[in-house]
Design an enzyme around this catalytic site. Structure first.
Site, PDB file in Angstrom:
ATOM      1  CG  ASN A   1      -4.429  -8.081   4.756  1.00 24.78           C
ATOM      2  OD1 ASN A   1      -3.360  -7.931   5.319  1.00 24.78           O
ATOM      3  ND2 ASN A   1      -5.558  -7.616   5.241  1.00 24.78           N
ATOM      4  CE1 TYR A   2      -6.706 -12.006   1.835  1.00 22.38           C
ATOM      5  CE2 TYR A   2      -8.062 -10.034   1.818  1.00 22.38           C
ATOM      6  CZ  TYR A   2      -7.702 -11.239   2.388  1.00 22.38           C
ATOM      7  OH  TYR A   2      -8.324 -11.668   3.529  1.00 22.38           O
ATOM      8  CB  ILE A   3      -2.801  -6.354  -4.105  1.00 19.08           C
ATOM      9  CG1 ILE A   3      -4.259  -6.306  -4.582  1.00 19.08           C
ATOM     10  CG2 ILE A   3      -1.878  -5.889  -5.221  1.00 19.08           C
ATOM     11  CD1 ILE A   3      -4.740  -4.916  -4.944  1.00 19.08           C
TER      12      ILE A   3
ATOM     13  CB  SER B   1      -1.785 -11.049  -6.738  1.00 17.38           C
ATOM     14  OG  SER B   1      -1.621 -10.805  -5.363  1.00 17.38           O
TER      15      SER B   1
END
Length: 908
Positions: A865-867, A660
């Site tokens: 899932n991650y950003i 992110s």
């Protein structure tokens, strides 16, 4: 041999009673075969520093990704000896605990909005034979020894194009990546100090007994509690220009009974971390799969050339395998076959075995003598018959199914209607597993109501179980967000019925996850400063911990947990074994192990020289295959250390934070222009950089080459249309050829006469297919309305258009001339159409380049899932690109809180 006392993990029952710390009297002995020394002598560090000098500044790690691995590459030497990846099979043993169900709230899952029956069916397992296993958990080097002529492939290397750099540059790709990563890290550290300084200035002053007391600058108030000014809620699609038209079904109004209540914008006042999740809860339970329907009498399993009769339970299991014969990567896998046959024989014993046509007993022992083809043919015919049903019949069946399941689709959560995500109980079948799972092929038993625990409000009506059955237990757990649960028989895991991804509860779970990552912004500089310092600590425990945090922070490695004997031998950072790591001077580390979901992790990294030296020390003889690298460290100890910096900080938060923060940094510097497709390519470029810098990669899909070929053919098809338009221009105005030049009218170099004829054939067949489909659809409509259907004669008449098209192409090929088409054709109209085609070709070219650059990078993993999804929304609103271009309908529902809560000025 040194023996350690390792605290045993508390059981779920103990956790419910509030037991966290366990006394040493209740610990387990851990005696590894070779344990690292407690301290590292200064002489060892000095000797290594002389051989591998460094500038004293810790360098960020870089994932190189690997190219083809040839014969000559197989001997990967460590610093002092030619020890390479081995095939050790020892596992990190699970600490003793009683197998009790956990009623704690399960973690959010990426696929929990899907029915349980649809989850985790993917297997990356390759085709195998009983003679030779090509298992992905076997290191490449071991394979090369067995097959010296094999050309084994490692994951491909990152390219300059993938990070937006020129391929003409002389700077090595690894150095570019390291520079970029270092720049982002320094920016993050500077920002962390700035945040803390700002908080110190704005911290409220308290009075205690008349004396002013300043609050600590390092308060742990989450960023989520520091709510910015209320952002104006915006529709999913930015409305600046209003050009993009979403699909009709996505703009339809939801049924009134579902959205009748006023929408609650919980993200403007997020729920705290209190244990109580609900006050009242009412739902209808779960939907069970249909009971087994026996095969027709003429469809039998063939054993040793003869049909055999089976009990219904055994026949059902034989059917599980029979219906999968087209899934060769499963049914041809020796492990799958072995596990299936073991369970099949057990069921045969319980049900009385098999008999032949005369009623004589038949002992089924050998898998190789089993012939499931008749069963496969039957189920294939069933599937084809279902596909061939008229559209009206399919619609009717779907309506009946929807009506039957309607009561289960929603629950009342504190009086508000919420959608349930996965209310269907998994049907029985054969377990696939992901990657190289050791239990693949085992029989998943049919789940009975007696295995299911229902979680519901005390005052609510308990849903009735199927007739003749009862529920295992009724609970009123207000701390859990699950509605029902049961334990599956393969791995002993607990399956939960949860709310849908777009529900308030699931949305808050995602919200908290990303807010936790935002909170890490405030502490990242101190964490990195400390682990860089401890990389040279004399205590082995601290040095191992610092090295592990470096690997987790830099390469997004998972922390790893202990495994039991019956679990897949998956590995994380803290559970790496000697054989999982190989070293190549001066600073390359090669990892090869089974990661999460038994997916192989085989990567080459350039690490800081001190990290390289540390791993060399951790592998120091007499350690060998089966010994742990981080033998002075456990996952729980690591997470406890991290929580000292920030409440709730664990190893997995780093991966979300790094993705992110990197995306946020790139977004600030971005100036995207052009069409929606070009802007989307800019977004994917940034996402790709994040995926490469954060190590979110994948192997190239087997379908990629075919997809690129199709895309290339589509581009060539448009170029052919351009050529025909130009030929029409000559037909209308012969002098234009001299005016524009002969080169303007030539065919592209990659299109020849042979390709043109193939393409023309495709166009004719495509037109025939469209005519037939339209004819069938119109006939079905007439039938539904009770009107007379059209006859074959009408279809034959319509198909004449395709024959005329073929005749036209034949004439053009013969005369080399193309007659102008359309109403009132003019050179100006043809020129306008030519320009439209040019724009389409340009757009497809951007898509093709984007697809090619993305083939080795898991953009979906990063984006979903991650950003932080709010960053994607920021890009969408900032550059006026419809959110539908980034998120599917399901994801727009899942991330509705993100779409509505931020504007284009929001920052991570």
């Amino acid at each position: 041999m040194e023996v350690r006392l390792v605290p045993r993990r508390a059981t779920s029952q103990e956790l419910l009673l509030g037991v966290n710390a366990l006394p040493y009297a209740d610990c387990v002995l851990k005696a590894p075969s070779h344990l690292s020394t407690t301290k590292i002598p200064h002489s060892v560090d000095a000797a290594m520093d002389r051989r591998l000098p460094s500038n004293g500044e810790v360098q960020p790690g870089v994932s190189l990704m690997n190219g083809p691995m040839m014969e000559g590459d197989t001997q990967m030497k460590d610093v002092d000896k030619t020890e390479v990846n081995g095939t050790g099979s020892s596992k990190r043993k699970a600490r003793s605990s009683i197998a009790k169900p956990s009623y704690a709230e399960p973690e959010s899952s990426d696929d929990d909005d899907q029915p349980l029956s649809k989850r985790r069916r993917t297997s990356t397992q390759k085709k195998e034979t009983a003679v030779e296993s090509d298992s992905d958990d076997t290191p490449l080097v071991a394979k090369a020894r067995n097959r010296p002529s094999a050309n084994i492939q490692k994951p491909p290397r990152a390219s300059n194009a993938q990070i937006g750099e020129s391929s003409d540059s002389d700077i090595p790709i690894g150095k570019k990546l390291a520079t970029e990563k270092s720049k982002i890290e320094k920016k993050a550290e500077k920002e962390a100090k700035s945040i803390r300084a700002k908080e110190k200035k704005t911290a409220p002053v308290k009075k205690t007994n008349g004396i002013k007391k300043q609050e600590s600058s390092d308060d742990d108030v989450p960023l989520s509690k520091k709510i910015p000014k209320k952002a104006k809620a915006q529709p999913a699609t930015p409305a600046k220009k209003g050009k993009a038209k979403p699909k009709k079904e996505e703009t339809e109004e939801p049924p009134e009974d579902i959205e009748a209540e006023e929408e609650t914008k919980w993200w403007e006042n997020p729920m705290g971390d209190g244990s109580k999740k609900w006050t009242t809860l009412q739902h209808s339970g779960v939907v069970f799969p249909e009971p087994y329907q026996p095969l027709p009498k003429n469809v039998k399993l063939i054993y040793d050339g003869k049909p055999v009769k089976l009990h219904a339970d055994a026949e059902e299991v034989a059917g599980f395998f029979g219906m999968m014969l087209n899934s060769t990567h499963n049914v041809e896998n020796p492990t799958f076959q072995k596990n299936f046959m073991h369970d099949f024989k057990e069921i045969l014993k319980k049900t009385g075995g098999a008999t032949d046509a005369q009623g004589n007993k038949v002992a089924i022992k050998e898998f190789s003598l089993c012939d499931f083809s008749k069963i496969f043919d039957y189920y294939t015919a069933q599937r084809e018959a279902k596909k061939a049903l008229p559209a009206a019949e399919k619609k009717k069946l779907k309506a009946e199914k929807d009506e039957a399941e309607a009561p289960f689709m929603h629950c009342l959560w504190d009086g508000k209607k919420q959608k349930v995500g996965n209310f269907r109980v998994e049907p029985p079948g054969l377990f696939r597993g992901r990657g190289e799972h050791p239990k693949t092929g085992k029989v998943k038993a049919r789940v009975q109501p007696e295995q299911i625990t229902i979680n519901i409000g005390k005052e609510a009506m308990v849903p009735p179980p199927p007739k003749g059955h009862k529920w295992k237990e009724i609970k009123h757990d207000q701390e859990g967000t699950w509605l029902a649960m049961w334990q599956e028989n393969i791995n002993g895991n607990y399956k939960y019925v949860m709310l849908a991804a777009n529900s308030d509860i699931k949305g808050q779970s995602d919200f908290k996850k990303f807010e936790k990552a935002r909170e890490l912004k405030k502490h990242i500089d101190r964490i990195r400063k400390d682990y860089r310092k401890e990389l040279k600590d004399e205590l082995m425990e601290k040095r191992q911990r610092a090295t592990a945090v470096y690997l987790i922070d830099q390469f997004a490695l998972r922390a790893g947990n202990e495994k039991g004997d019956e679990e897949a031998d998956t590995v994380g950072c803290c559970s790496l074994k000697y054989e999982n790591i190989s070293l190549q001077p001066p600073n390359k580390v090669i990892f090869d192990f089974l990661g999460k979901d038994s997916i192989r992790f085989h990567e080459e990294f350039e690490v800081d020289p001190q990290v390289f030296k540390n791993i060399k020390i951790f592998k120091k003889p007499p350690k060998s295959d089966g010994d742990e690298i981080f033998d002075r460290l456990t996952t729980s100890a690591l997470n406890k250390h991290l929580s000292g910096y920030m409440e709730g900080l664990t190893a997995k938060v780093f991966r979300t934070y790094n993705a992110s923060y990197t995306m946020s940094t790139l977004l600030r510097e971005m100036k995207s222009k052009g069409t929606h497709q070009e802007k989307l390519a800019d977004y994917n470029d940034a996402n790709r950089k994040v995926a490469i810098l954060c190590n979110h990669k994948r192997t190239v899909a087997t379908s990629h080459e075919g997809a690129m070929q199709k895309l290339g053919d589509r581009i060539k098809g448009l170029q052919y249309q351009q050529w025909r338009l130009k030929a029409m221009m000559i037909n209308l105005e012969p002098k234009i050829k001299k005016k524009k030049g002969a080169e303007f009218f030539q065919l592209p170099e990659d299109i020849d006469e042979e390709w043109i004829k193939e393409h023309q054939k495709f166009l004719v067949e495509e037109q025939e297919t469209k005519i037939k489909k339209k004819f069938e659809k119109e006939n079905e409509k007439l039938k539904d309305e009770g009107q007379k259907q059209m006859k074959q004669k009408e279809l034959d008449e319509r198909l004449k258009a395709a024959k005329e098209l073929q005749q036209k192409f034949n004439k053009e090929n013969k005369t080399k001339k193309v007659e102008a088409e359309g109403k009132g054709p003019t050179v100006e109209k043809l020129q306008a159409n030519l320009e439209k085609l040019e724009q389409r070709i340009k757009t497809m070219g951007v898509q093709a380049a984007d697809k090619e650059n993305n083939k080795e990078v898991s953009l979906g993993t990063s984006k979903i899932n991650y950003i932080d999804p709010r960053l994607t929304v920021v890009f969408s609103k900032k550059f006026d690109v419809p959110i539908e271009k980034f998120f599917s309908k399901t994801l727009r529902e899942k991330f509705d809180w993100a779409i509505q809560s931020v504007d284009e000025d929001w920052e991570f």
